[in-house]
Motif scaffolding. Structure first.
Motif, PDB file in Angstrom:
ATOM      1  N   TRP A 114       0.797  -1.223   0.000  1.00 48.33           N
ATOM      2  CA  TRP A 114       0.000   0.000   0.000  1.00 48.33           C
ATOM      3  C   TRP A 114       0.827   1.269   0.000  1.00 48.33           C
ATOM      4  CZ3 TRP A 114      -4.576  -1.408  -1.356  1.00 48.33           C
ATOM      5  CH2 TRP A 114      -4.974  -2.717  -1.062  1.00 48.33           C
ATOM      6  N   ARG A 127      -4.668   5.982   3.772  1.00 50.26           N
ATOM      7  CA  ARG A 127      -5.377   4.925   3.031  1.00 50.26           C
ATOM      8  C   ARG A 127      -6.368   4.200   3.947  1.00 50.26           C
ATOM      9  NH1 ARG A 127      -3.488   3.285  -2.021  1.00 50.26           N
ATOM     10  NH2 ARG A 127      -5.712   2.972  -2.202  1.00 50.26           N
ATOM     11  N   GLU A 130      -9.364   6.310   4.318  1.00 49.74           N
ATOM     12  CA  GLU A 130     -10.218   6.222   3.121  1.00 49.74           C
ATOM     13  C   GLU A 130     -11.136   5.009   3.205  1.00 49.74           C
ATOM     14  OE1 GLU A 130      -8.242   7.747  -0.913  1.00 49.74           O
ATOM     15  OE2 GLU A 130      -7.016   6.236   0.116  1.00 49.74           O
ATOM     16  N   LEU A 144      -9.557   1.734  -3.191  1.00 46.70           N
ATOM     17  CA  LEU A 144      -8.275   1.046  -3.166  1.00 46.70           C
ATOM     18  C   LEU A 144      -7.790   0.600  -4.538  1.00 46.70           C
ATOM     19  CD1 LEU A 144      -8.518  -1.115   0.079  1.00 46.70           C
ATOM     20  CD2 LEU A 144      -7.384   1.093  -0.265  1.00 46.70           C
TER      21      LEU A 144
END
Length: 152
Positions: A114, A127, A130, A144
């Motif tokens: 990631w 992330r 999110e 993603l």
């Protein structure tokens, strides 16, 4: 039950036994894979969760033939694709919050998927946020941009 017997609501998320997360945007992506997936049994034991929170575990995977067009067979640009069928066992449905937590745990288990090592303190938390801000399971796939098994 077999893959074709399930009326999946796509996209489907796949959680492999090593905590990796895969995205399967449609039936074709779900039933197509590269050679490594079959050789290494990457999908055996994988849990599938569709956009409605319905779940199944993959008990076995069987190659049913080649996938792709005639042109892709004549001019291969990647690994040979196989059409596959899963033997599935249904599980109890899950909630968005449970899926978000599971995705976040998978991301923490494989942070190098990631972000870069020097970004773990900045990019990874963003992330994860999110994922937690999504309003639907399908939204997780959207934010993603998850990979499917085509290249593997």
């Amino acid at each position: 039950m077999r893959t074709a017997q399930v009326d999946f609501c796509f996209p489907v998320l796949g959680f492999t036994t090593d905590s990796d997360i895969w995205g399967l945007p449609d039936f074709d992506a779900l039933t197509t894979c590269g050679p490594r997936t079959l050789k290494e049994g990457l999908q055996v034991g994988m849990e599938l969760i569709d956009s409605e929170g319905r779940r199944w575990v993959v008990r076995s995977v069987r190659r049913t033939g080649r996938a792709g067009s005639l042109l892709s067979l004549l001019l291969p640009l990647g690994p040979a694709q196989s059409r596959i069928e899963h033997e599935l066992e249904p599980l109890a449905p899950t909630s968005l919050a449970e899926v978000q937590a599971r995705v976040c745990e998978g991301m923490k288990s494989h942070p190098d998927f990631w972000c870069e090592d020097d970004e773990r303190d900045t990019v990874l938390p963003a992330r994860l946020a999110e994922v937690n801000a999504t309003a639907t399971i399908a939204g997780i796939h959207e934010v993603l941009g998850l990979d499917s098994f085509h290249a593997y």
